[in-house]
Write an enzyme that holds these catalytic residues in place. Structure first.
Site, PDB file in Angstrom:
ATOM      1  N   HIS A 584       0.845  -1.197   0.000  1.00 56.55           N
ATOM      2  CA  HIS A 584       0.000   0.000   0.000  1.00 56.55           C
ATOM      3  C   HIS A 584       0.878   1.244   0.000  1.00 56.55           C
ATOM      4  O   HIS A 584       1.483   1.586   1.022  1.00 56.55           O
ATOM      5  CB  HIS A 584      -0.892  -0.025   1.246  1.00 56.55           C
ATOM      6  CG  HIS A 584      -2.113   0.841   1.149  1.00 56.55           C
ATOM      7  ND1 HIS A 584      -2.213   1.901   0.277  1.00 56.55           N
ATOM      8  CD2 HIS A 584      -3.305   0.791   1.819  1.00 56.55           C
ATOM      9  CE1 HIS A 584      -3.403   2.474   0.412  1.00 56.55           C
ATOM     10  NE2 HIS A 584      -4.087   1.815   1.345  1.00 56.55           N
ATOM     11  N   HIS A 587      -2.989   6.825  -0.721  1.00 58.94           N
ATOM     12  CA  HIS A 587      -3.951   7.374   0.247  1.00 58.94           C
ATOM     13  C   HIS A 587      -3.342   8.091   1.438  1.00 58.94           C
ATOM     14  O   HIS A 587      -3.964   8.184   2.497  1.00 58.94           O
ATOM     15  CB  HIS A 587      -4.904   6.263   0.745  1.00 58.94           C
ATOM     16  CG  HIS A 587      -5.657   5.596  -0.367  1.00 58.94           C
ATOM     17  ND1 HIS A 587      -6.374   4.435  -0.211  1.00 58.94           N
ATOM     18  CD2 HIS A 587      -5.795   5.922  -1.675  1.00 58.94           C
ATOM     19  CE1 HIS A 587      -6.920   4.076  -1.364  1.00 58.94           C
ATOM     20  NE2 HIS A 587      -6.572   4.969  -2.274  1.00 58.94           N
ATOM     21  N   TYR A 589      -0.979   7.243   3.450  1.00 56.57           N
ATOM     22  CA  TYR A 589      -0.384   6.450   4.535  1.00 56.57           C
ATOM     23  C   TYR A 589       1.137   6.547   4.437  1.00 56.57           C
ATOM     24  O   TYR A 589       1.663   7.301   3.608  1.00 56.57           O
ATOM     25  CB  TYR A 589      -0.902   5.005   4.475  1.00 56.57           C
ATOM     26  CG  TYR A 589      -2.403   4.938   4.720  1.00 56.57           C
ATOM     27  CD1 TYR A 589      -2.943   5.422   5.909  1.00 56.57           C
ATOM     28  CD2 TYR A 589      -3.271   4.435   3.757  1.00 56.57           C
ATOM     29  CE1 TYR A 589      -4.308   5.406   6.137  1.00 56.57           C
ATOM     30  CE2 TYR A 589      -4.646   4.418   3.975  1.00 56.57           C
ATOM     31  CZ  TYR A 589      -5.161   4.900   5.171  1.00 56.57           C
ATOM     32  OH  TYR A 589      -6.510   4.894   5.391  1.00 56.57           O
TER      33      TYR A 589
HETATM   34  C1  FMN Z   1     -15.207   0.823   3.445  1.00 53.39           C
HETATM   35  C2  FMN Z   1     -14.002   1.022   2.572  1.00 53.39           C
HETATM   36  C3  FMN Z   1     -12.745   0.673   3.044  1.00 53.39           C
HETATM   37  C4  FMN Z   1     -11.617   0.822   2.236  1.00 53.39           C
HETATM   38  N1  FMN Z   1     -10.394   0.376   2.659  1.00 53.39           N
HETATM   39  C5  FMN Z   1      -9.338   0.374   1.835  1.00 53.39           C
HETATM   40  C6  FMN Z   1      -8.135  -0.273   2.189  1.00 53.39           C
HETATM   41  O1  FMN Z   1      -8.018  -0.903   3.211  1.00 53.39           O
HETATM   42  N2  FMN Z   1      -7.095  -0.180   1.329  1.00 53.39           N
HETATM   43  C7  FMN Z   1      -7.189   0.462   0.139  1.00 53.39           C
HETATM   44  O2  FMN Z   1      -6.227   0.527  -0.605  1.00 53.39           O
HETATM   45  N3  FMN Z   1      -8.350   1.032  -0.228  1.00 53.39           N
HETATM   46  C8  FMN Z   1      -9.418   0.983   0.567  1.00 53.39           C
HETATM   47  N4  FMN Z   1     -10.620   1.508   0.156  1.00 53.39           N
HETATM   48  C9  FMN Z   1     -10.730   2.039  -1.200  1.00 53.39           C
HETATM   49  C10 FMN Z   1     -11.269   0.972  -2.150  1.00 53.39           C
HETATM   50  O3  FMN Z   1     -10.387  -0.122  -2.267  1.00 53.39           O
HETATM   51  C11 FMN Z   1     -11.524   1.545  -3.544  1.00 53.39           C
HETATM   52  O4  FMN Z   1     -10.305   1.995  -4.080  1.00 53.39           O
HETATM   53  C12 FMN Z   1     -12.525   2.707  -3.524  1.00 53.39           C
HETATM   54  O5  FMN Z   1     -13.624   2.411  -2.679  1.00 53.39           O
HETATM   55  C13 FMN Z   1     -13.045   3.000  -4.934  1.00 53.39           C
HETATM   56  O6  FMN Z   1     -13.682   1.886  -5.495  1.00 53.39           O
HETATM   57  P1  FMN Z   1     -15.313   1.758  -5.608  1.00 53.39           P
HETATM   58  O7  FMN Z   1     -15.756   2.955  -6.369  1.00 53.39           O
HETATM   59  O8  FMN Z   1     -15.522   0.471  -6.354  1.00 53.39           O
HETATM   60  O9  FMN Z   1     -15.852   1.731  -4.224  1.00 53.39           O
HETATM   61  C14 FMN Z   1     -11.751   1.372   0.953  1.00 53.39           C
HETATM   62  C15 FMN Z   1     -13.012   1.749   0.498  1.00 53.39           C
HETATM   63  C16 FMN Z   1     -14.135   1.564   1.278  1.00 53.39           C
HETATM   64  C17 FMN Z   1     -15.488   1.928   0.724  1.00 53.39           C
END
Ligand code: FMN
Ligand code: FAD
Length: 790
Positions: A584, A587, A589
């Site tokens: 990762h 974002h 981090y």
């Molecule tokens: C509840 C939630 C938790 C997430 N946790 C992570 C995570 O742990 N690591 C990560 O890289 N992205 C995380 N994301 C981002 C998602 O992996 C994804 O990139 C983002 O939601 C966009 O995709 P979508 O439009 O299909 O939701 C999270 C998103 C949501 C909604």
């Protein structure tokens, strides 16, 4: 009303005749600087839909245009010695001269006064007009005169183009691509009358200059183009009718937008129309359509609100409110199409095979999807799907069962020693539901359900490398054997009960650690009410300016310790049996905060240039790669855009991807944002896919697209066009663990295997959806019959 249109192009003439046709009492004049029946340019195109619109508003004009236009359905690509053709695209081509002649004749017939050879310097020349239409084209003088009110935003694009004609006739909208020693040229070619074809040649500025075309006059430029496209022209000449342009006549496209479309100058109302207020690149062929539709909308508003002087302000306000939405939509599509042609040489022409190049070109505006292509030309798409499935079988080593019937989304994909059964990935999603970093029953059910749901791979959420690497106290971890064993139980279950692969994303929260779960206390990203732990980051800068915890800038010994934590987590992940590891680096981090200049303010060798900012993330990556089994893939998630001025841009993202590729990364997972709380992202369907596209095709590394990918049609279009190799879907999988099974059924793909325990539901779902499709088909046929009065 007394109306003066300054500029007798399609916008001014069509508005004049529509208003006169509504009420012969209007006193309408069109003032044009050119001679009657004299104009620049060759043919223009517009769609069948625009013709329908014109028919509804002035049937005689539409009928005359109909007799004069050329209609064609096919698009033909000439690329690397191949000719590929697909149908169902529906265009109308007409000579610009012919179109203007028709509009001028109709104006005269209705009693519109046409004044030629008069150059207007200012709207002040018509003090007694109630309304002045500034339809004076892309270089609008009237817009310039009131620039402080209209606030034009004009962007000059980098490509050069030359608008030519030829007597060679083509029976399809044809795209020619030719490579020279300096780069790629393309020609957009369409016949517009029985004897003539438009032939627009386009190339990037640096290629144009490298050939000395900036020094060439029109004759020399034409000779160059004739030689370049000689194989296709077969002896036919190219012609110019832009002798009025000085110099080489190679132009740059200018995208025009205006904040305000109308203005009261103290005496009369002035309103912009057509190219004067907005332009759309010829790659989507819609400038004339926009001009015509502006004229229609303004007429409609006068009809509805009242065509008297008192109502003009209300009419103009509504005109802008309504038109600007449609125009923006079209300008966005035109922008995508334009960018495709600007980038084609550096991004697609040397990398994509001809079949996929054609697919990418047809879907360049991102308004035409996979299913849309099926409606246009079922046979061509079926051939493409067969080709794609065969390529995928070769790539993955999995024999094709029925290539003819496999949509791209459901083709297998191989990376290192791992084969995914299809292109869908459950994106990592933090659940904040662990105690002591140990995934328990919750995670078994959560990940297990999604692994049963048809996706090729499930990625477990960001899993932290140490207790102080966690985002929240509920985050999972991989720093001890108890955690490893808990993960192994889940991985073993997925492997035993499903054919999905399972990945884990490892990360360190850095400046965004020690916070609440979204549903706790004061919400996500806020420090815990009690029990906070100290944070580390690239620099001592809090993520939240108002009340965020300020981290400590990492020392070299912190860096070594954290790198070894990553290595330990990697070894534990391998022991737990995961198929795939993701690092990762997105974002905001820890690793991400080193990469972005917004969060990395260091003055040492880990800060400053992008190469310096990448130094530590690449060091961690190398150590992780070393510890991760050779036969298993390692992907890297990055934020490809910070959405903040001064932050990471998509250009930087290509460079970041190149560096990780050189270090041995197998795939880049292209996310964006969350690095700065000041971000201003532009959301929309598949909004991050352009980053995956650029990185895949410019840096030459496989990509995972993510973000608002929410239907099979999206996945099919992305994968088929080569914009990404895999698609990660996050939120839709929270709503429905069996998202992939559902989407397969929705598009009628029955070969998708279901868990054996659920088979009864598969048949019922497919039957119900088929019934719905038939009913929808019957309803639309009935509607069409009613419209036809049958
Ligand atoms: C509840 C939630 C938790 C997430 N946790 C992570 C995570 O742990 N690591 C990560 O890289 N992205 C995380 N994301 C981002 C998602 O992996 C994804 O990139 C983002 O939601 C966009 O995709 P979508 O439009 O299909 O939701 C999270 C998103 C949501 C909604
Ligand atoms: C290479 C190329 C290809 C294109 N292909 C297409 C296509 O395929 N399909 C399509 O729909 N569109 C196409 N366009 C765009 C299209 O030509 C314009 O979008 C369209 O003509 C806009 O209409 P308009 O009436 O707003 O402006 P224009 O057609 O530019 O008309 C403006 C008129 O105002 C006159 N004028 C300007 N200033 C003054 C003044 N001060 N006093 C008096 N008269 C003045 C000009 O002489 C001109 O006649 C293309 C454009 C280019 C450059």
């Amino acid at each position: 009303m007394k109306i003066v249109c300054i500029g007798g192009g399609p916008a001014g003439l069509y508005f004049a005749l529509l208003m006169k046709a509504q009420d012969a009492a209007h006193d309408i004049t069109v003032v044009e600087r050119n001679l009657p029946y004299d104009t620049f340019g060759w043919g223009v195109v517009f769609s069948d839909a625009t013709m329908d619109n014109m028919r509804a508003w002035d049937p005689p004009t539409a009928a005359t245009i109909r007799q004069a236009f050329n209609h064609w359905d096919d698009i033909e690509l000439h690329f690397k010695g191949r000719v590929i053709r697909s149908g169902g695209h529906g265009f109308v081509g007409i000579g610009r001269k012919k179109l203007l002649n028709i509009l001028q004749a109709r104006c005269e017939e209705l009693g519109v006064r046409l004044v030629f050879e008069r150059e207007v310097a200012s709207d002040a020349e018509y003090p007694d007009a109630d309304l002045v239409i500034a339809s004076d084209g892309i270089n609008s003088r009237i817009r310039g005169e009131h620039a402080d009110v209209f606030k034009p935003d004009i962007v000059t694009r980098p490509n050069r183009y030359l608008w030519l004609g030829t007597k060679k006739l083509y029976d399809a909208f044809t795209f020619l691509f030719e490579k020279t020693e300096h780069g790629w040229f393309q020609a957009h070619v369409y016949k517009f009358d029985e004897a003539t074809t438009t032939f627009i040649v386009e190339t990037p500025e640096h290629v144009w200059k490298a050939h000395g075309l900036d020094q060439a006059d029109q004759e020399q430029s034409i000779a160059f183009c004739e030689k370049l496209f000689a194989g296709n022209l077969q002896g036919e000449r190219l012609m110019t009718n832009a002798r009025h342009l000085r110099g080489s006549a190679w132009l740059n496209f200018q995208r025009v937008k205006c904040e305000q479309w109308s203005h009261f100058n103290g005496r009369n109302h002035v309103v912009l129309m057509g190219d004067a207020v907005h332009t759309a690149h010829f790659a989507i062929g819609s400038g004339t359509k926009l001009a015509i539709e502006d004229a229609i909308e303004l007429t409609r508003q006068f009809n509805e609100i009242g065509a008297i002087r008192e109502h003009i302000p209300a009419v103009l306000e509504r005109y802008q409110a309504l038109r600007s939405i449609d125009v923006l939509r079209l300008q966005n599509a035109a922008w995508n199409a334009m960018e495709w042609f600007e980038a084609v040489g550096q991004r697609y022409a040397d990398t994509l095979p001809p079949e996929q190049f054609m697919y990418s070109m047809l879907t360049r505006s991102q308004r035409i999807s996979h299913e849309n292509l099926r409606l246009r030309d079922k046979t061509w798409l079926a051939g493409f799907e067969r080709w794609f499935a065969e390529q995928s079988a070769l790539q993955s080593g999995v024999p094709v069962v029925a290539a003819a019937a496999t949509p791209p989304m459901f083709t297998p994909y191989k990376l290192r020693g791992v084969v995914l059964k299809n292109r869908v990935v459950v994106s990592p999603m933090a659940q904040y539901s662990c105690a002591d970093g140990i995934p328990g029953e919750y995670h078994l059910v959560h990940l297990g359900a999604r692994a049963m749901g048809g996706a090729g791979m499930v990625v477990a959420e960001m899993t932290c490398t140490a207790p102080d690497a966690r985002i929240t106290p509920g985050c999972p971890g991989l720093w001890n054997e108890a955690q490893r064993d808990a993960w192994k139980r889940i991985v073993d279950w997925v492997h035993r009960e499903t054919d999905a692969k399972v990945a884990i994303q490892i990360g360190h929260a850095g400046p965004k650690g020690s916070t609440n779960a979204p549903w706790q206390g004061s919400g996500a990203d806020r420090p815990l009410a009690a029990g906070n732990w100290p944070l580390v980051a690239a620099s001592a800068q809090a993520y939240l300016e108002d009340g965020g915890q300020v981290p400590r800038a990492m020392t070299r010994s912190d860096m070594s310790r954290v790198r070894e934590d990553f290595v330990r987590a990697t070894r534990l992940a391998a022991e737990a049996g995961f198929d795939w590891l993701e690092l990762h680096c997105a974002h905001g981090y820890l690793l991400s905060c080193f990469i972005s200049p917004l969060t990395n303010r260091r003055g040492d060798e880990y800060g400053g240039t992008l190469a310096n900012r990448l130094r530590y993330p690449l060091e961690v990556f190398a150590a992780v790669r070393e510890a991760w089994p050779e036969q298993l893939p390692l992907s890297v998630r990055i934020s490809a855009h910070d959405w903040v001025d001064g932050g990471i841009t998509p250009d930087d993202a290509v460079e970041i991807a190149r560096c990780f590729k050189a270090a041995g990364a197998d795939m880049i997972d292209c996310s964006s944002g969350q690095v700065s709380a000041k971000q201003q992202p532009t959301y929309g369907r598949m909004y991050q896919t352009p980053f995956a596209d650029r990185i895949r095709n410019e840096a030459g590394i496989p990509t995972l697209a993510v973000g608002a990918i929410s239907e099979a049609d999206h996945v099919n279009s992305i994968v088929a066009a080569g914009r990404a190799d895999l698609c990660a879907v996050a939120r839709p999988h929270l709503a429905n663990p069996a998202w992939t099974l559902m989407e397969a059924a929705k598009i009628g793909y029955q070969a998708q295997p279901w868990p054996k325990q659920y088979l009864a539901a598969k048949q019922q779902l497919e039957r119900n959806l088929e019934r719905e499709r038939v009913q929808a088909g019957m309803a639309s046929a009935e509607q069409a019959n009613r419209a036809l009065g049958v």
